[in-house]
Design a protein around this motif. Structure first.
Motif, PDB file in Angstrom:
ATOM      1  N   VAL A 191      32.165 -16.126   6.678  1.00 23.17           N
ATOM      2  CA  VAL A 191      33.354 -15.275   6.765  1.00 23.17           C
ATOM      3  C   VAL A 191      33.957 -15.345   8.161  1.00 23.17           C
ATOM      4  O   VAL A 191      35.167 -15.534   8.330  1.00 23.17           O
ATOM      5  CB  VAL A 191      33.017 -13.814   6.391  1.00 23.17           C
ATOM      6  N   ARG A 192      33.099 -15.219   9.177  1.00 19.76           N
ATOM      7  CA  ARG A 192      33.580 -15.272  10.560  1.00 19.76           C
ATOM      8  C   ARG A 192      34.228 -16.630  10.858  1.00 19.76           C
ATOM      9  O   ARG A 192      35.303 -16.705  11.471  1.00 19.76           O
ATOM     10  CB  ARG A 192      32.426 -14.993  11.524  1.00 19.76           C
ATOM     11  N   GLN A 193      33.577 -17.705  10.406  1.00 17.31           N
ATOM     12  CA  GLN A 193      34.100 -19.054  10.633  1.00 17.31           C
ATOM     13  C   GLN A 193      35.473 -19.229   9.972  1.00 17.31           C
ATOM     14  O   GLN A 193      36.413 -19.735  10.602  1.00 17.31           O
ATOM     15  CB  GLN A 193      33.112 -20.081  10.067  1.00 17.31           C
ATOM     16  N   GLU A 194      35.597 -18.790   8.729  1.00 20.74           N
ATOM     17  CA  GLU A 194      36.866 -18.936   8.015  1.00 20.74           C
ATOM     18  C   GLU A 194      37.946 -18.053   8.634  1.00 20.74           C
ATOM     19  O   GLU A 194      39.110 -18.463   8.752  1.00 20.74           O
ATOM     20  CB  GLU A 194      36.681 -18.590   6.530  1.00 20.74           C
ATOM     21  N   ARG A 195      37.587 -16.844   9.033  1.00 16.01           N
ATOM     22  CA  ARG A 195      38.553 -15.948   9.661  1.00 16.01           C
ATOM     23  C   ARG A 195      39.058 -16.529  10.981  1.00 16.01           C
ATOM     24  O   ARG A 195      40.263 -16.585  11.238  1.00 16.01           O
ATOM     25  CB  ARG A 195      37.917 -14.570   9.900  1.00 16.01           C
ATOM     26  N   GLN A 196      38.134 -16.986  11.812  1.00 15.05           N
ATOM     27  CA  GLN A 196      38.506 -17.518  13.115  1.00 15.05           C
ATOM     28  C   GLN A 196      39.306 -18.814  13.006  1.00 15.05           C
ATOM     29  O   GLN A 196      40.205 -19.069  13.809  1.00 15.05           O
ATOM     30  CB  GLN A 196      37.253 -17.721  13.968  1.00 15.05           C
ATOM     31  N   ARG A 208      41.483 -19.438  10.936  1.00 12.78           N
ATOM     32  CA  ARG A 208      42.856 -19.068  10.617  1.00 12.78           C
ATOM     33  C   ARG A 208      43.517 -18.302  11.759  1.00 12.78           C
ATOM     34  O   ARG A 208      44.690 -17.945  11.671  1.00 12.78           O
ATOM     35  CB  ARG A 208      42.875 -18.205   9.347  1.00 12.78           C
ATOM     36  N   GLY A 209      42.738 -18.024  12.806  1.00  8.91           N
ATOM     37  CA  GLY A 209      43.263 -17.263  13.934  1.00  8.91           C
ATOM     38  C   GLY A 209      43.489 -15.798  13.607  1.00  8.91           C
ATOM     39  O   GLY A 209      44.315 -15.141  14.244  1.00  8.91           O
ATOM     40  N   TRP A 210      42.738 -15.280  12.602  1.00  8.83           N
ATOM     41  CA  TRP A 210      42.900 -13.886  12.182  1.00  8.83           C
ATOM     42  C   TRP A 210      41.972 -12.973  12.968  1.00  8.83           C
ATOM     43  O   TRP A 210      40.846 -13.331  13.281  1.00  8.83           O
ATOM     44  CB  TRP A 210      42.568 -13.722  10.708  1.00  8.83           C
ATOM     45  N   THR A 211      42.480 -11.778  13.254  1.00 12.94           N
ATOM     46  CA  THR A 211      41.615 -10.737  13.805  1.00 12.94           C
ATOM     47  C   THR A 211      40.915 -10.033  12.635  1.00 12.94           C
ATOM     48  O   THR A 211      41.281 -10.210  11.463  1.00 12.94           O
ATOM     49  CB  THR A 211      42.436  -9.698  14.580  1.00 12.94           C
ATOM     50  N   LEU A 212      39.924  -9.218  12.957  1.00 14.45           N
ATOM     51  CA  LEU A 212      39.275  -8.420  11.920  1.00 14.45           C
ATOM     52  C   LEU A 212      40.268  -7.483  11.245  1.00 14.45           C
ATOM     53  O   LEU A 212      40.215  -7.259  10.037  1.00 14.45           O
ATOM     54  CB  LEU A 212      38.110  -7.621  12.514  1.00 14.45           C
TER      55      LEU A 212
END
Length: 201
Positions: free
Chosen positions: A16-21, A23-27
């Motif tokens: 989840v962290r890898q996919e979020r990062q 995309r350049g998304w914050t939590l």
């Protein structure tokens, strides 16, 4: 959490962290896209919680990767073999029931194959999945009740049912013996982000 559940939670959190990062998304942005609270997402990414299947579906849909990809790291081969005991146990009951995701396909049209074991008294309720989702279920052992949009169906060993997964539904063991069933879930267009609002804390 037991050792295997804990290891799975850590693997899911890392993905989840890898996919979020990537995309350049914050939590906060992921929380807005999923309808899952920021606190829950922090716990998921840290591997500190065993999130519900509903929560995992919201996260995987928002990331556009599908549930199978979320619980299993990508492999560079077109054929993926899951050996006995290697599936991702994403649901369990205190009495020993288990829902194990044993295989799945990639986006955009995701198919999940589950192996479920329920003991008498076990019930699993599922919120409505994304529009167009279909489910197929066959009972191998025992008897189960499938409730779809408030209508109940009792299935015995050998019986099968197909139903829309984009309405509330549930499965439960009935009778005095454990029940086992296979479940296939077809979810078209994963990544469209059209799930109803979440209620997870």
């Amino acid at each position: 959490m037991d050792k295997s559940t804990s290891a799975l939670a850590v693997a899911i959190g890392s993905r989840v962290r890898q996919e979020r990062q990537s995309r350049g998304w914050t939590l906060d942005q992921l929380a807005q896209a999923t309808g899952v609270s920021r606190r829950m997402l922090v716990n998921v990414e840290q591997g500190a919680t065993n999130p519900s299947v509903g929560t995992l579906l919201r996260i995987s849909d928002a990331l556009g990767i599908g549930l199978p990809a979320l619980v299993e790291l990508p492999r560079p081969r077109p054929v993926t073999v899951t050996r006995r005991g290697e599936g991702a146990a994403l649901w369990s009951s205190d009495a020993g029931g288990r829902g194990v995701l044993v295989a799945g396909t990639e986006t955009p049209d995701v198919v999940e194959l589950w192996d479920w074991k329920m003991v008498p008294g076990d019930t699993h309720g599922s919120e409505a999945h994304s529009p167009g989702t279909k489910e197929l279920l066959q009972v191998q052992e025992g008897s189960i009740s499938v409730v779809v949009a408030g209508e109940a169906f009792i299935l015995e060993a050998g019986d099968a049912v197909s139903f829309p997964g984009d309405v509330e539904h549930s499965y439960g063991a009935v009778g005095k013996e454990p029940a086992r069933f296979s479940l296939a879930v077809f979810e078209p267009g994963v990544g469209s982000g059209h799930r109803p609002e979440a209620t997870d804390a």
